[in-house]
Design an enzyme around this catalytic site. Sequence first.
Site, PDB file in Angstrom:
ATOM      1  CB  SER A  14      -0.969  -0.051   1.194  1.00  0.00           C
ATOM      2  OG  SER A  14      -0.260  -0.240   2.410  1.00  0.00           O
ATOM      3  CG  ASP A 187       1.526  11.236   7.340  1.00  0.00           C
ATOM      4  OD1 ASP A 187       2.186  10.318   7.867  1.00  0.00           O
ATOM      5  OD2 ASP A 187       0.860  11.088   6.303  1.00  0.00           O
ATOM      6  CG  HIS A 190       2.273   7.833   4.760  1.00  0.00           C
ATOM      7  ND1 HIS A 190       1.174   8.642   4.939  1.00  0.00           N
ATOM      8  CD2 HIS A 190       1.848   6.713   4.130  1.00  0.00           C
ATOM      9  CE1 HIS A 190       0.111   8.028   4.424  1.00  0.00           C
ATOM     10  NE2 HIS A 190       0.499   6.855   3.936  1.00  0.00           N
TER      11      HIS A 190
END
Length: 256
Positions: A14, A187, A190
Amino acid sequence: MVGPARPQFVLFGSSIVQMSFGHGGWGAILSEVYARKADVILRGYYGWNSRRAVEVVDKVFPKDAAVQPSLVIVYFGGNDSMAPHPSGLGPHVPLNEYVENMRKIALHLKSLSDSTRIIVLSCPPVDEAKVRQNQSPYLSEVIRTNELCQKYSDACVDLCKELGLQVVDLFSTLQKPDDWETVCFTDGIHLSAEGSKLVAAEILRVIKEAEWDPSLHWKSMPTEFSENSPYDLVSADGKSTLNSSEWTYFWDHQWD
């Protein structure tokens, strides 16, 4: 395909995979370490969970492909581990289904060829405070917690042990620095360049220690067009050259 063919390393997952070729990303680090040794190929899909991955794994990795990857690095779990939304929408996948999805993905990859190796990355932690700070109001009921992340990570590690697969426990790896919540993420979710360094180092350690024949450790693999060239640097004796294909990481032992 441009020739001559090199071994293929495919990164499948992902957003942590999709973004891994960004500045300082762990995919970019692998590409640099394996320059002229292997082609590192990105198959990352932002927002995906293991349920979506199972639907297309045979399209991303067809069994009848002329060339099969030498290594696949798989990561799903961060989106799966989000708490379910009251609407029933969102990326959440129940833990039992997540484990079975990862099992299906792993077994498909193992079936590609006898020489295809697999490394699985487990669910990483998050900076919960940063996630809440950055969250949009309409997503306020979508919850990421480290309690859930650890459950999915532990289940992934247990599955890999059962299947005899190499695994990198990201939940533990990314919490090694004392200030991990500050330095490992951009963040809260990530990876920062510092977080990516930790991931790359663990992947390279696993590759080095794995009892694979042939070894996929970067020092053990042949370098494409490694012969000396008149355009390479000449040594002090004026008789030999320092081939630039080998000396980039010659003195840098962080990836040993």
